[in-house]
Scaffold this motif. Structure first.
Motif, PDB file in Angstrom:
ATOM      1  N   ASN B  13      47.291  55.734  42.174  1.00 32.98           N
ATOM      2  CA  ASN B  13      48.104  55.085  41.145  1.00 32.98           C
ATOM      3  C   ASN B  13      47.229  54.440  40.078  1.00 32.98           C
ATOM      4  O   ASN B  13      47.526  54.502  38.892  1.00 32.98           O
ATOM      5  N   ILE B  14      46.171  53.751  40.532  1.00 32.34           N
ATOM      6  CA  ILE B  14      45.258  53.119  39.588  1.00 32.34           C
ATOM      7  C   ILE B  14      43.975  53.946  39.490  1.00 32.34           C
ATOM      8  O   ILE B  14      43.536  54.307  38.401  1.00 32.34           O
ATOM      9  N   ALA B  15      43.426  54.278  40.639  1.00 32.06           N
ATOM     10  CA  ALA B  15      42.113  54.938  40.627  1.00 32.06           C
ATOM     11  C   ALA B  15      42.163  56.282  39.908  1.00 32.06           C
ATOM     12  O   ALA B  15      41.134  56.764  39.426  1.00 32.06           O
ATOM     13  N   GLY B  16      43.353  56.903  39.804  1.00 31.21           N
ATOM     14  CA  GLY B  16      43.479  58.178  39.121  1.00 31.21           C
ATOM     15  C   GLY B  16      43.076  58.098  37.661  1.00 31.21           C
ATOM     16  O   GLY B  16      42.528  59.044  37.100  1.00 31.21           O
ATOM     17  N   THR B  17      43.336  56.988  37.011  1.00 36.41           N
ATOM     18  CA  THR B  17      43.050  56.899  35.574  1.00 36.41           C
ATOM     19  C   THR B  17      42.195  55.681  35.214  1.00 36.41           C
ATOM     20  O   THR B  17      42.019  55.394  34.036  1.00 36.41           O
ATOM     21  N   VAL B  18      41.722  54.953  36.224  1.00 38.79           N
ATOM     22  CA  VAL B  18      40.841  53.809  35.940  1.00 38.79           C
ATOM     23  C   VAL B  18      39.626  53.932  36.848  1.00 38.79           C
ATOM     24  O   VAL B  18      39.770  54.191  38.050  1.00 38.79           O
ATOM     25  N   ASP B  19      38.430  53.759  36.300  1.00 38.77           N
ATOM     26  CA  ASP B  19      37.220  53.774  37.129  1.00 38.77           C
ATOM     27  C   ASP B  19      37.079  52.401  37.769  1.00 38.77           C
ATOM     28  O   ASP B  19      36.462  51.492  37.201  1.00 38.77           O
ATOM     29  N   THR B  20      37.678  52.253  38.924  1.00 40.21           N
ATOM     30  CA  THR B  20      37.763  50.922  39.554  1.00 40.21           C
ATOM     31  C   THR B  20      36.383  50.394  39.935  1.00 40.21           C
ATOM     32  O   THR B  20      36.114  49.201  39.839  1.00 40.21           O
ATOM     33  N   GLU B  21      35.518  51.330  40.323  1.00 40.73           N
ATOM     34  CA  GLU B  21      34.164  50.913  40.712  1.00 40.73           C
ATOM     35  C   GLU B  21      33.459  50.275  39.513  1.00 40.73           C
ATOM     36  O   GLU B  21      32.814  49.240  39.624  1.00 40.73           O
ATOM     37  N   GLN B  22      33.649  50.903  38.350  1.00 42.48           N
ATOM     38  CA  GLN B  22      33.000  50.382  37.142  1.00 42.48           C
ATOM     39  C   GLN B  22      33.582  49.017  36.764  1.00 42.48           C
ATOM     40  O   GLN B  22      32.854  48.124  36.303  1.00 42.48           O
ATOM     41  N   VAL B  23      34.898  48.850  36.966  1.00 38.59           N
ATOM     42  CA  VAL B  23      35.525  47.560  36.667  1.00 38.59           C
ATOM     43  C   VAL B  23      34.919  46.484  37.567  1.00 38.59           C
ATOM     44  O   VAL B  23      34.565  45.386  37.114  1.00 38.59           O
ATOM     45  N   ALA B  24      34.756  46.820  38.864  1.00 41.54           N
ATOM     46  CA  ALA B  24      34.188  45.846  39.802  1.00 41.54           C
ATOM     47  C   ALA B  24      32.743  45.503  39.410  1.00 41.54           C
ATOM     48  O   ALA B  24      32.329  44.337  39.440  1.00 41.54           O
ATOM     49  N   ALA B  25      32.008  46.549  38.974  1.00 47.51           N
ATOM     50  CA  ALA B  25      30.623  46.303  38.582  1.00 47.51           C
ATOM     51  C   ALA B  25      30.559  45.375  37.376  1.00 47.51           C
ATOM     52  O   ALA B  25      29.727  44.454  37.315  1.00 47.51           O
ATOM     53  N   ALA B  26      31.469  45.613  36.418  1.00 51.68           N
ATOM     54  CA  ALA B  26      31.500  44.751  35.236  1.00 51.68           C
ATOM     55  C   ALA B  26      31.860  43.324  35.624  1.00 51.68           C
ATOM     56  O   ALA B  26      31.316  42.347  35.075  1.00 51.68           O
ATOM     57  N   ALA B  27      32.761  43.198  36.600  1.00 59.48           N
ATOM     58  CA  ALA B  27      33.236  41.871  36.995  1.00 59.48           C
ATOM     59  C   ALA B  27      32.099  41.024  37.567  1.00 59.48           C
ATOM     60  O   ALA B  27      32.102  39.802  37.418  1.00 59.48           O
ATOM     61  N   ARG B  28      31.143  41.700  38.173  1.00 62.27           N
ATOM     62  CA  ARG B  28      30.035  40.940  38.773  1.00 62.27           C
ATOM     63  C   ARG B  28      29.254  40.169  37.714  1.00 62.27           C
ATOM     64  O   ARG B  28      28.570  39.207  38.012  1.00 62.27           O
ATOM     65  N   ARG B  29      29.312  40.589  36.461  1.00 65.68           N
ATOM     66  CA  ARG B  29      28.546  39.925  35.408  1.00 65.68           C
ATOM     67  C   ARG B  29      29.319  38.767  34.774  1.00 65.68           C
ATOM     68  O   ARG B  29      28.797  38.062  33.933  1.00 65.68           O
ATOM     69  N   PHE B  30      30.587  38.588  35.139  1.00 65.92           N
ATOM     70  CA  PHE B  30      31.369  37.496  34.545  1.00 65.92           C
ATOM     71  C   PHE B  30      30.947  36.172  35.163  1.00 65.92           C
ATOM     72  O   PHE B  30      30.542  36.125  36.336  1.00 65.92           O
ATOM     73  N   PRO B  31      31.037  35.074  34.422  1.00 70.98           N
ATOM     74  CA  PRO B  31      30.596  33.784  34.947  1.00 70.98           C
ATOM     75  C   PRO B  31      31.342  33.386  36.213  1.00 70.98           C
ATOM     76  O   PRO B  31      32.545  33.662  36.324  1.00 70.98           O
ATOM     77  N   ASP B  32      30.642  32.785  37.114  1.00 68.92           N
ATOM     78  CA  ASP B  32      31.190  32.269  38.375  1.00 68.92           C
ATOM     79  C   ASP B  32      31.573  33.339  39.376  1.00 68.92           C
ATOM     80  O   ASP B  32      32.018  33.023  40.479  1.00 68.92           O
ATOM     81  N   VAL B  33      31.468  34.628  38.989  1.00 66.14           N
ATOM     82  CA  VAL B  33      31.864  35.657  39.951  1.00 66.14           C
ATOM     83  C   VAL B  33      30.728  35.852  40.946  1.00 66.14           C
ATOM     84  O   VAL B  33      29.608  36.225  40.573  1.00 66.14           O
ATOM     85  N   ALA B  34      31.020  35.555  42.202  1.00 70.93           N
ATOM     86  CA  ALA B  34      30.002  35.647  43.237  1.00 70.93           C
ATOM     87  C   ALA B  34      30.093  36.955  43.998  1.00 70.93           C
ATOM     88  O   ALA B  34      29.150  37.362  44.670  1.00 70.93           O
ATOM     89  N   PHE B  35      31.256  37.596  43.897  1.00 76.78           N
ATOM     90  CA  PHE B  35      31.471  38.808  44.674  1.00 76.78           C
ATOM     91  C   PHE B  35      32.520  39.649  43.975  1.00 76.78           C
ATOM     92  O   PHE B  35      33.525  39.120  43.497  1.00 76.78           O
ATOM     93  N   ALA B  36      32.272  40.971  43.881  1.00 73.95           N
ATOM     94  CA  ALA B  36      33.289  41.856  43.314  1.00 73.95           C
ATOM     95  C   ALA B  36      33.183  43.206  43.982  1.00 73.95           C
ATOM     96  O   ALA B  36      32.088  43.705  44.208  1.00 73.95           O
ATOM     97  N   THR B  37      34.366  43.760  44.276  1.00 74.98           N
ATOM     98  CA  THR B  37      34.361  45.073  44.916  1.00 74.98           C
ATOM     99  C   THR B  37      35.642  45.809  44.555  1.00 74.98           C
ATOM    100  O   THR B  37      36.589  45.222  44.029  1.00 74.98           O
ATOM    101  N   ASP B  38      35.651  47.124  44.806  1.00 73.03           N
ATOM    102  CA  ASP B  38      36.910  47.851  44.680  1.00 73.03           C
ATOM    103  C   ASP B  38      37.400  48.155  46.093  1.00 73.03           C
ATOM    104  O   ASP B  38      36.617  48.236  47.028  1.00 73.03           O
ATOM    105  N   THR B  39      38.712  48.288  46.222  1.00 76.03           N
ATOM    106  CA  THR B  39      39.297  48.419  47.548  1.00 76.03           C
ATOM    107  C   THR B  39      40.480  49.365  47.477  1.00 76.03           C
ATOM    108  O   THR B  39      41.165  49.443  46.453  1.00 76.03           O
ATOM    109  N   MET B  40      40.730  50.105  48.548  1.00 77.76           N
ATOM    110  CA  MET B  40      41.736  51.171  48.522  1.00 77.76           C
ATOM    111  C   MET B  40      43.156  50.620  48.321  1.00 77.76           C
ATOM    112  O   MET B  40      43.839  50.964  47.371  1.00 77.76           O
ATOM    113  N   TYR B  41      43.574  49.763  49.242  1.00 79.27           N
ATOM    114  CA  TYR B  41      44.889  49.122  49.109  1.00 79.27           C
ATOM    115  C   TYR B  41      44.707  47.639  49.376  1.00 79.27           C
ATOM    116  O   TYR B  41      44.674  47.214  50.528  1.00 79.27           O
ATOM    117  N   ALA B  42      44.617  46.833  48.348  1.00 83.47           N
ATOM    118  CA  ALA B  42      44.353  45.402  48.537  1.00 83.47           C
ATOM    119  C   ALA B  42      45.465  44.723  49.319  1.00 83.47           C
ATOM    120  O   ALA B  42      45.231  43.772  50.064  1.00 83.47           O
TER     121      ALA B  42
END
Lengths: 297, 652
Positions: B13-42
């Motif tokens: 539903n999401i992973a088909g048209t969004v590179d979730t891994e890349q979003v998680a990687a970008a999130a790691r650079r945001f302030p205060d973010v200590a952990f970021a990952t992508d997950t199949m069904y949160a």
């Protein structure tokens, strides 16, 4: 006093000249000032809009353009058919592409935003029936009438936006105000056969015949109309109808303006009563006398 | 703050048209973010376990989940946080499904947008603070508005469950529309025989207080604590003294009062009891028809009444009640057929409505159960029924189907044949809509066993001719015009919202649709709830319904109230407005704009200040944007939080 551009329509100068004359007289006595649209042309009536909307609209648009240059409060016409063409065109011209086409044909700018009303609507909106009743010098007492609006005075409702499309009461109220006895008429808005008189006469004799039959069965002295076509079918063709249906009606068919004129004290001759095919003299002689005698015919 | 970001695949539903891994990687650079990952069904069991594990492992104290709409799973994830020991308001959700993956196919653009949304969520979360819900007591009494069959069912179910019930009915008797019916479909059992005992149950139930001839004047408060003001309309009779003996009716000289119970078929006396099974069985004076009240003389009833119950000087009275929940069961009204000029619109005496016909069929009706034409009292032979009068017709602003007219017309056609065996019924219909249990069989029986002639098409006009009516219409199956001579025409009128429904909805602060019917909380999943906590719906006030559906909804609403009252205390939502006293200048603008009446003006050290009633506040935020000082802030959506989101999106 508000001035209106007056569009008499072709029949007003020919088959329904008595409607035109009595309309002018009624408007004058009620203070509705009419100014004829100079050099007006036929609106195309039934044939034009049945064959080409653009032709029909262009015929109407030329009249609209002339009326707009007159600086009047609106356009009024006694004929429902003309009214329907005027209103429909005015509505259609709200569509920009259509508007441009029409303007290119009539070769002049047309705003198509002037209010367009029937004389009937104008009279009733400008003077309430109670106010009209005050002008009455010779009430239509003893005259039993059925009001007959025809099919297009109020329809289609979205275009005409006047009175109830299925059970209009404007003529009823006007006639009551003038002192006539108005009978509840079930065929108020039925079609009389209208313009099919030449090509399908049996249709007219059937439809108009039913209107006459019911009016007679209700005990009416006369039918009151507001449409030249209806009046012609019911009045001029009454002999034809009688022959086709084996009836013997002799039912006068008045324009409402004629009866109104009478009530307001105008003479029969200046209301062109003599132009009616079925003689109204017996119905008119009923007026003022108690209507107790049986008229079983 | 240590923030954890979880970017959900939602399968494809999401992973088909969004590179979730890349979003998680970008999130790691945001302030205060200590952990970021992508997950199949949160939202799944292992997905939630992963969130809890990460919280413990990385010492996270704030969580962002980028997945679907908060409507679906915000509550789920908040509970996850609670289980991990973190305050549930230190959570933000980025909607990258409905707002991103479902609306675009460009994976690069989608990934960028998803990253932006996550960045906004992180920025907001950094400004979040812990919020704590309060608790409040609830009053376990319930008010049911409307004593029709739905209201009766709801009231009895609540009362049987041990709740105190206040039943408010606008008319002088309960029973509603069902009490006026002769028989019910598809069983053709006597309507008042099945409703009557239920009405008696209401009267005799120790837990039910019945206010007849009463209307809700105002409603204040909130779920668990509503203050209701009820207007008891003057009946000019002391109901405590009245025994319902009916002697007053026999002697009343004014016999031209409108007979509302009989739908205007016939007239009644100025003082009357609407029908023999009325509950409460008490007399009421119609002030428009009473000679004493209009002309100041007569008083026959007062002289005759064996218990001296007549009170000509009686006035309306207001009573106050406190309840914890409200069930609206105000029902419907029937469409005004006079809008159809072509059907005779009230001009023709023998063109009547279906409910008037129902009264003619009823043994307790004005004709004693004999079908008589209103004009001359003759028994009709040809009866034409016209369906969809005020249903499925946009030209009269009733484009919806009223649902029950097909069935009651079939019932009336059957009953007609029973009453007058040599009669012939004709039914003009558009479609037959009879989807209920045994319904289609019933309409077929009307046609096949009882010989009702069904003609598919609309009627164009009805014209009187020589004492009967000519009904003209189209038969669209035969493709021809038809004319039928009728002695009586029955218009199957559709349903419309009850008069005054909109005004009542505004008092209850619930929504209503363009036609005045009350809006349910969710058309599928919250059919008897409203968007106002503690207010429930039953019966036709929500849309046209037949008796089984109304009863089912009445019971459903009652069970919702029972569930609400199963707790002794309710938790208040802390996402409400709060006033910073030192900034508030007491202008009162928030008080006048609050649509829920949740703001009161108080005094603080001699100065006027705004104060929020937290249990009433719905968290809409209108006050926050109104306040010229920025003194009133919506908790969890403060100016700082929203500005942080904007700045995250537009850094330059």
């Amino acid at each position: 006093m508000l001035q209106y551009a007056y569009y008499p329509g072709c029949s007003g100068l020919s088959s329904s000249i008595e409607y035109d004359v009595s309309t002018r007289a009624l408007c004058k006595s009620l203070g509705v000032e009419l100014v004829d649209i100079p050099d007006w042309n036929c609106c195309g009536s039934t044939p034009a809009h049945a064959s080409d909307h653009l032709l029909s609209a262009s015929l109407v648009a030329r009249n609209l353009a002339i009326a707009e240059s007159m600086g009047v409060a609106g356009i009024i016409t006694p004929c429902p058919s003309c009214l329907k063409n005027l209103k429909t065109t005015s509505l259609r011209m709200q569509r920009k592409s259509f508007h441009e086409k029409v303007e290119s044909i009539v070769e002049r700018p047309v705003r198509a935003d002037l209010p367009i009303r029937s004389v009937l609507q104008t009279v009733l909106e400008q003077c309430e029936p109670e106010a009209i009743a005050k002008h009455v010098s010779k009430p239509l007492k003893g005259l039993k009438v059925v009001p007959y609006y025809g099919c297009i005075m109020n329809r289609p409702p979205d275009v005409m936006t006047f009175d109830d499309p299925e059970n209009p009461t404007s003529l009823d109220r006007l006639m009551s105000a003038l002192g006539a006895e108005v009978l509840p008429f079930p065929h108020k808005v039925d079609c009389c056969g209208a313009s099919l008189g030449l090509i399908r006469r049996e249709l007219v004799t059937r439809l108009s015949g039913r209107i006459l039959d019911t009016a007679a069965a209700l005990g009416a002295d006369a039918i009151v109309t507001a449409c030249p076509m209806c009046q012609m079918n019911l009045d001029m063709r009454q002999g034809q109808i009688n022959r086709a249906n084996g009836t013997r009606h002799s039912m006068p068919v008045f324009y409402y303006t004629q009866l109104a004129g009478l009530a307001l004290g105008q003479s029969e001759s200046c209301l062109c009563m003599d132009k009616l095919c079925v003689s109204p003299s017996r119905a008119l002689s009923q007026m003022g006398t108690p209507a107790q005698e049986e008229r079983a015919r | 703050m240590n923030i954890g970001v979880f970017v959900c695949h939602c399968g494809s539903n999401i992973a088909g048209t969004v590179d979730t891994e890349q979003v998680a990687a970008a999130a790691r650079r945001f302030p205060d973010v200590a952990f970021a990952t992508d997950t199949m069904y949160a939202c799944s069991e292992p997905g939630q376990a992963g969130i809890i594990q990460a919280i413990h492992e990385y010492g996270l104290d704030g969580i962002v989940v980028a997945s679907c709409t908060p409507r679906m799973h915000e509550a789920t994830f908040r509970k996850t946080l609670e289980r991990a020991g973190i305050n549930k308001y230190l959570f933000e959700m980025a909607n990258i499904r409905e707002h991103v993956s479902w609306i675009g196919k460009d994976k690069k653009a989608n990934t960028n947008k998803a990253t932006d949304l996550v960045q906004m969520a992180v920025a907001k979360l950094r400004n979040n603070s812990e919020l704590h819900a309060g608790e409040f007591e609830i009053n376990k009494r319930v008010m049911v508005i409307g004593g029709g069959v739905a209201g009766i069912q709801a009231a009895l179910d609540c009362a049987d469950g041990g709740l105190q019930v206040i039943l408010v009915e606008r008319e002088s008797t309960i029973g509603g529309k069902m009490a006026k019916l002769d028989k019910t479909f598809p069983t053709v059992d006597c309507s008042s025989c099945i409703l009557g005992p239920r009405m008696v149950d209401v009267a005799q139930h120790p837990n039910i207080t019945l206010y007849a001839m009463s209307e809700v004047e105002s409603v204040n408060g909130f779920v668990g604590n509503f203050d209701v003001s009820i207007r008891k309309k003057a009946t000019y009779v002391d109901w405590d003294a009245c025994t319902g003996c009916g002697q007053c009716m026999e002697k009343c000289p004014s016999k031209k009062a409108e007979d509302r119970f009989n739908e205007g078929v016939g007239t009644t006396t100025a003082i009357n009891i609407p029908f023999p099974q009325a509950i409460p069985k008490k007399a009421v004076i119609d002030p428009q028809a009473c000679i004493m009240l209009t002309k100041g003389k007569c008083g026959a009833c007062a002289k005759l009444c064996p218990t001296q119950a007549i009170r000509f000087e009686q006035r309306d009275e207001l009573v106050q009640e406190q309840v914890g929940a409200i069930i609206a069961a105000t029902g419907y009204d029937l469409f005004d057929h006079t809008l159809y000029g072509e059907y005779g619109g009230g001009r023709y005496p023998d063109v009547i409505t279906s409910i008037q016909y129902e009264r003619l069929l009823s043994a307790s009706g004005p004709t004693g159960g004999h079908i008589k034409r209103p004009s001359d009292g003759k028994e009709p032979r040809n009866i034409v029924f016209i369906q969809c009068v005020g249903s499925r017709d946009p030209s009269v602003n009733r484009p919806y189907c009223s649902g029950f007219c097909c069935m009651y017309t079939a019932k009336q056609a059957i009953l007609t044949k029973d009453h007058i065996p040599d009669s012939q019924s004709y039914v003009f219909y558009m479609d037959i809509r009879s989807p209920g249990k045994l319904y289609d069989e019933f309409t077929r029986r009307a046609m096949e066993e009882y010989g009702a002639r069904y003609i598919r098409g609309r009627v164009s006009t009805i014209q009187p001719r020589n004492g009967h009516y000519v009904v003209k219409g189209a038969d669209t199956i035969m493709g021809s015009q038809v004319e039928i001579d009728a002695d009586l025409v029955v218009l199957a009128v559709g349903a419309e919202a009850a008069k005054g429904a909109g005004a009542l909805a505004e008092k209850l602060r619930i929504s209503y649709d363009g036609y005045g019917f009350f809006m349910e909380g969710h058309p599928k999943l919250k059919p008897v709830e409203t968007n106002t906590a503690g207010v429930y719906l039953a019966g036709s006030c929500q849309g046209p319904k037949d008796i089984p559906a109304s009863v089912a909804q009445g019971s459903a609403a009652a069970s919702k109230v029972q569930a609400l009252f199963s707790k002794d205390k309710l938790a208040s939502d802390p996402q409400v407005s709060g006033v910073a006293m030192q900034r508030c200048v007491g202008c009162g603008k928030c008080e006048s704009t609050c649509p829920f009446g949740a703001i009161e003006m108080t005094e603080f050290r001699g100065m006027p200040k705004a104060s929020v009633v937290e249990t009433v506040c719905q968290g809409c935020g209108v006050c926050a944007v109104t306040c010229p000082q920025g003194a009133i802030q919506l908790q969890h959506f403060t100016d700082n939080q929203i500005l942080a989101e904007v700045n995250a999106l537009c850094p330059y």
